[in-house]
Design a protein around this motif. Sequence first.
Motif, PDB file in Angstrom:
ATOM      1  N   LEU A 157       0.875  -1.176   0.000  1.00  0.00           N
ATOM      2  CA  LEU A 157       0.000   0.000   0.000  1.00  0.00           C
ATOM      3  C   LEU A 157       0.911   1.224   0.000  1.00  0.00           C
ATOM      4  N   HIS A 158       0.823   2.034  -1.044  1.00  0.00           N
ATOM      5  CA  HIS A 158       1.772   3.141  -1.162  1.00  0.00           C
ATOM      6  C   HIS A 158       1.299   4.422  -0.492  1.00  0.00           C
ATOM      7  N   GLY A 159       0.005   4.656  -0.514  1.00  0.00           N
ATOM      8  CA  GLY A 159      -0.473   5.887   0.097  1.00  0.00           C
ATOM      9  C   GLY A 159      -1.850   6.264  -0.399  1.00  0.00           C
ATOM     10  N   ILE A 160      -2.276   7.452   0.009  1.00  0.00           N
ATOM     11  CA  ILE A 160      -3.615   7.935  -0.328  1.00  0.00           C
ATOM     12  C   ILE A 160      -3.517   9.360  -0.853  1.00  0.00           C
ATOM     13  N   PHE A 205      -5.866  14.296   3.951  1.00  0.00           N
ATOM     14  CA  PHE A 205      -4.976  15.249   4.615  1.00  0.00           C
ATOM     15  C   PHE A 205      -3.635  14.557   4.852  1.00  0.00           C
ATOM     16  N   SER A 206      -2.548  15.105   4.279  1.00  0.00           N
ATOM     17  CA  SER A 206      -1.268  14.407   4.372  1.00  0.00           C
ATOM     18  C   SER A 206      -0.164  15.262   4.972  1.00  0.00           C
ATOM     19  N   ALA A 207      -0.489  16.474   5.360  1.00  0.00           N
ATOM     20  CA  ALA A 207       0.535  17.366   5.923  1.00  0.00           C
ATOM     21  C   ALA A 207       0.697  17.122   7.419  1.00  0.00           C
ATOM     22  N   PRO A 208       1.753  17.656   8.018  1.00  0.00           N
ATOM     23  CA  PRO A 208       1.843  17.602   9.482  1.00  0.00           C
ATOM     24  C   PRO A 208       0.701  18.426  10.095  1.00  0.00           C
ATOM     25  N   GLU A 228      -0.140  10.979   7.069  1.00  0.00           N
ATOM     26  CA  GLU A 228       1.099  11.737   6.836  1.00  0.00           C
ATOM     27  C   GLU A 228       2.236  10.745   6.630  1.00  0.00           C
ATOM     28  N   ALA A 253       2.894   8.894   3.909  1.00  0.00           N
ATOM     29  CA  ALA A 253       2.674   7.959   2.802  1.00  0.00           C
ATOM     30  C   ALA A 253       2.738   8.738   1.488  1.00  0.00           C
ATOM     31  N   PHE A 254       2.676   8.025   0.377  1.00  0.00           N
ATOM     32  CA  PHE A 254       2.683   8.673  -0.935  1.00  0.00           C
ATOM     33  C   PHE A 254       1.329   9.341  -1.148  1.00  0.00           C
ATOM     34  N   PRO A 283       6.442   3.255   2.400  1.00  0.00           N
ATOM     35  CA  PRO A 283       6.790   4.345   3.316  1.00  0.00           C
ATOM     36  C   PRO A 283       7.290   3.780   4.655  1.00  0.00           C
TER      37      PRO A 283
END
Lengths: 476, 476
Positions: A317-320, A324-327, B321, B323-324, B334
């Motif tokens: 699973l690489h990501g989404i 919301f992906s920021a700190p 946060e 991940a890609f 990640p």
Amino acid sequence: MDAQLKAFFDQVNKDQEIYIERLREVVAIPSVSSDVALRPQVFRMGEWLQKELKRLNIEYELRDPGTHVMDGVTLQLPPVILGAYGRDPAKKTILVYGHYDVQPALKEDGWATEPFELVENAKGELLGRGSTDDKGPILGWLNGIEAHQKLGLEFPVNLCICFEGMEENGSEGLDDIIVAEAKGWFKDVDAVCISDNYWLGETKPCLTYGLRGISYYKVAVKGPGRDLHSGVFGGTVHEPMTDLTHILSKLVSPHGQILIPGIMDDVAPLTDAEKASYPSLDFCLDTLHCAIDAKNTLHDNHIDALMGRWRYPSLSLHGIEGAFSAPGAKTVIPAKVIGKFSIRSVPNMVPEKIDACVNKYINDEFAKLCSKNQMEIECLHAGKPWVASFEHPNYVAAASAVERVFGVKPDMTREGGSIPVTLTFQDALNKNVLLLPMGRSSDGAHSINEKLDRSNYIEGTKLLGAYLWELSTHTF
Amino acid sequence: MDAQLKAFFDQVNKDQEIYIERLREVVAIPSVSSDVALRPQVFRMGEWLQKELKRLNIEYELRDPGTHVMDGVTLQLPPVILGAYGRDPAKKTILVYGHYDVQPALKEDGWATEPFELVENAKGELLGRGSTDDKGPILGWLNGIEAHQKLGLEFPVNLCICFEGMEENGSEGLDDIIVAEAKGWFKDVDAVCISDNYWLGETKPCLTYGLRGISYYKVAVKGPGRDLHSGVFGGTVHEPMTDLTHILSKLVSPHGQILIPGIMDDVAPLTDAEKASYPSLDFCLDTLHCAIDAKNTLHDNHIDALMGRWRYPSLSLHGIEGAFSAPGAKTVIPAKVIGKFSIRSVPNMVPEKIDACVNKYINDEFAKLCSKNQMEIECLHAGKPWVASFEHPNYVAAASAVERVFGVKPDMTREGGSIPVTLTFQDALNKNVLLLPMGRSSDGAHSINEKLDRSNYIEGTKLLGAYLWELSTHTF
Ligand SMILES: [Zn+2]
Ligand SMILES: [Zn+2]
Ligand SMILES: [Zn+2]
Ligand SMILES: [Zn+2]
């Protein structure tokens, strides 16, 4: 043959400083194919090779892959250089592939030395961008021809050459050229050798006979028409992130088992020959722990770990995208989220079947959620796995060559990733393909401080030559 | 009282163009508290208010919240303005709160008009940043005092004022000042009124008696020492994304049910009085569908939807946060991923208990995964839910005032989000707090084309005055 090989090895030993000066010359050309500003340097490197082919009396032609757009600029693609050294119908014709472009490199990325100046350190490592990937191996073939010429030795095979300048940037246009030349420049090819990968470890040469394929997916879940505030709307809507997380959690177990029915059905069973090839491999769990800088490995022994890497499929699973992906802490309900995952496939899995299993399963699982959101699956790209028989004379010859140069039997390895050109050659020419690496696992091909050990360069030059000699003794 | 109120209402009607010119004047001051370059405008807006308080003979003092750092710059915080209009021990003392800073606004964000120029359109909407949030309501209080002065009418209560200039940027320093003034400037306060929220719909005024709390969490899962390539390492390591996805999928069902044991235990049961307040509310599923621009609602009727919004807890997954998260296809494993989620809490849930449930459950679920990765849970911030009794005279007075001005009983509403100052006032002063909105649901407080309807501004000014009159007739 023994006397001839001995003479060849001696010549290589004698000329090693010449070879290193030659490597210095090509490392100094920053032929970074993914940098608009450095594209002319890729052409310069192509010209250097053409000059060298001329000097060695190697017949060659250029193929123009056309143009492409990068960073908004239309750029000419560097030429694919097709060479032919000998066209004797009595000899085998061996196609060798290499690439003359390199990865980007900046001193400030953390290099200990200037990346485009070859430096030999006290350990005998030749540091410099492209030293191991893939300029050293390309020079290995040419050094070998030069040594034969100096000795007045007849070359053991017809050498057919394919050098490209876009490997680090997607090999644009190459596949079409290979397919077009299958009945042209490549029509007499008996076997293929690619020297563009690495030993499994630090001490033992290997022959690589398999690569995994990849099927890369995105799963998009769409709900509200715009991002919502979780205070105002939390508890009132079907949230896309909730649905997506449920789906992603159903794909693979925490122990790496793929949970999609049907996916494992086509995995080729372990043969006795393959099984027997593992125990002697130059690899241990420590090597893996060191490479990942942690101890969170799935297996407790190196054989299962290597099988996990290259002979069984895996799902990551690489990501989404869209969440919301920021700190920090944002109270958003994302309106549309796109999960990204990929399956590394192995023989005899086929992309179409993988696709069918993935689509059916995810659709079924999404239906179970009874969500009012919309879900969509898309395969972003797919590449087939590749495996060759290491009982083929192409491998047998390479194994003998390793024994002659290094005094050991090579490791028989696969890799977990893909080198797409391998499959293109195999499918277009329908000939056995061998991956015959020159460098070591620690060379750092795409990292800072890329290096090629002096011994790997010099013994590797011998290996490539010895392989061609060994091939000339086989019929296939 | 009836004659006095009638005179007051007439005066408000007569002066409405003056009030709109006044609103135009303050909308023209771009007092954006979250913009370094516009911080001086927040001070300018504070000075405008001080000049106005002086003109209306309202006693006032400033409190300095100190400095803070924003975008790397140390900035002075705008003053909290404390006012007192009347100190008659025979009268009730009512504390009113408002904020004179606004959200950012740029024409190019999509505004139909210049955001900092008040424009009245054909529908009688007064468009401009801050018109409804919160400059209109602040002027509502001051317009009312002016009208009484023009009429020579004695003001019905002592008005205690608290205007801040940092609400849209975290109200920095405000809590400390409120706590410090509980026994100081606010010592005689009998009840609190905040006009800084909105009607539930478009046609019917409301009194707001509850807000949800929030507990915001991050769950970090850490595996390898650096990001890995999924070709080389997929199938050999415990992947943090896999673990995290499994955990996140266990928190909430696709239908919004929180799956963490114990979380629902403290939810206050629905009382008959509350239940009776729902059917007449100015809300329907269409309103919700329109607000979310979709039909993916969890409930099939507006009562359950509103209860889901404000009287039951909810759990939202905000994102991950590490991940890609970009478009495209990256084959990364990640190394460390951080899931973000939050729970909107309701009475009688308490943050400490929520924390205990969340920690126990996630730790248990992670243990079940038998992963070699490391997991860590952290609560980033927590705020308690708030609910007031709408049977308190503060609410009864406001309800009578609504009936006098609008001829209808108000909706009794809660909100799903939080307005932290509400709880600070209640806890610091231990007095009943009422949220009494002036604007409508569609005002777009934090969006483009923010507006306050002329009728809401003018009738709202009457409402705030009538509320104070009604209060003066109650003993509490
Ligand atoms: Zn390469
Ligand atoms: Zn490379
Ligand atoms: Zn506000
Ligand atoms: Zn606001």
